[in-house]
Enzyme design. Sequence first.
Site, mmCIF file in Angstrom:
data_model
loop_
_atom_site.group_PDB
_atom_site.id
_atom_site.type_symbol
_atom_site.label_atom_id
_atom_site.label_comp_id
_atom_site.label_asym_id
_atom_site.label_seq_id
_atom_site.Cartn_x
_atom_site.Cartn_y
_atom_site.Cartn_z
ATOM 1 N N TYR A 38 0.829 -1.199 0.000
ATOM 2 C CA TYR A 38 0.000 0.000 0.000
ATOM 3 C C TYR A 38 0.869 1.256 0.000
ATOM 4 O O TYR A 38 1.699 1.453 0.895
ATOM 5 C CB TYR A 38 -0.936 0.015 1.214
ATOM 6 N N LEU B 68 -17.646 -0.242 1.661
ATOM 7 C CA LEU B 68 -18.497 0.934 1.461
ATOM 8 C C LEU B 68 -18.789 1.188 -0.018
ATOM 9 O O LEU B 68 -19.448 2.174 -0.363
ATOM 10 C CB LEU B 68 -17.858 2.168 2.084
ATOM 11 N N ALA B 69 -18.291 0.302 -0.883
ATOM 12 C CA ALA B 69 -18.596 0.367 -2.318
ATOM 13 C C ALA B 69 -18.195 1.697 -2.946
ATOM 14 O O ALA B 69 -18.861 2.192 -3.855
ATOM 15 C CB ALA B 69 -20.082 0.088 -2.558
ATOM 16 N N GLY B 70 -17.117 2.284 -2.434
ATOM 17 C CA GLY B 70 -16.630 3.523 -3.020
ATOM 18 C C GLY B 70 -17.603 4.674 -2.914
ATOM 19 O O GLY B 70 -17.539 5.631 -3.706
ATOM 20 N N GLY B 71 -18.526 4.615 -1.958
ATOM 21 C CA GLY B 71 -19.497 5.698 -1.779
ATOM 22 C C GLY B 71 -20.631 5.700 -2.788
ATOM 23 O O GLY B 71 -21.377 6.679 -2.888
#
Length: 314
Positions: free
Chosen positions: A57, A228-231
């Site tokens: 990362y 969170l599915a990218g918002g």
Amino acid sequence: MSARTNTADGTPLYGCMGLGGGWDTTPYGPADIAHAEAAVEAALDTGITAFDHADIYRYGKSEAVFGEVLSRAAGLRERITLQTKCGIRLPEDGRPGLYDLRGPTIARRVEESLARLRTDVLDVLLLHRPDPLADPAEIAATLTSLHRQGLVRRFGVSNMSAPQIARLQAHLELPLTVNQLEMSLHRRDWVEEGVLVNTSAGAGVGYPAGTTEYCLAHGIRLQAWGALAGGRFADPEATPAGRLVAELAARKGTSPETVVLWWLQRHPAGIAPVIGTTRPARIRACRDAVARTPELSHEEWYELWTAARGAPLP
């Protein structure tokens, strides 16, 4: 309001992939440290005490900047669970990225992660991706050695199927305790796989058949990255699913983020969401996913699923 029992199953983790600056080798600076401190403080404020990393990362900077945060907060290391991953090598010197689960590579990457995180032991180490060239006996010997040296307490995998886990576990006396996969209200293959059996639509599902059931049967905790599915469901005007998420959040006195996470946590597998946003307000909006038992009825859970898939169930 019902309180959540603070057990491992279903309790969210904070995903640190967004910390440390850019996806390059540029050194991190004071602003990156402050950014990480704010995110970690928000996660702790919500009751999250487990932090998920990977050696790749931000080219190692996510671990390094987190190590800076640990060094500045007396006693914090003893209050948290540190999890990291290894097994992916990023592109370098014209060479494409690849997977590498050779024993010496795993051992070296663990030593490097420990140094960046400024800790003597990892609570959990996950093998990040399956390496087709890997020797499971060699991997098992390396993991056993790391455990005996006191460098890693527990082990797991990420992005692996049931047969891949079983093949490794057959060579390993220590139990594999985690499988981290992409799972969300947007990425629904993990639940679609179970209901699209004997349908033509099932051919298009990428989730490995039987993996959820295997993990449940063998006590392997499922963690959901991208939870969170990218918002995608944060804007109630964007989609029918977004509107339903907003309606349920208002009805239950919580946030849309919590509803999206509750949808995962409501499943009997006790899925633990990995919350990856770096915005403190959005992290704190997930508080009820830590503090409250998922308050979605059987019918509400299916309503969310149907709205997100945009078509009736078969």
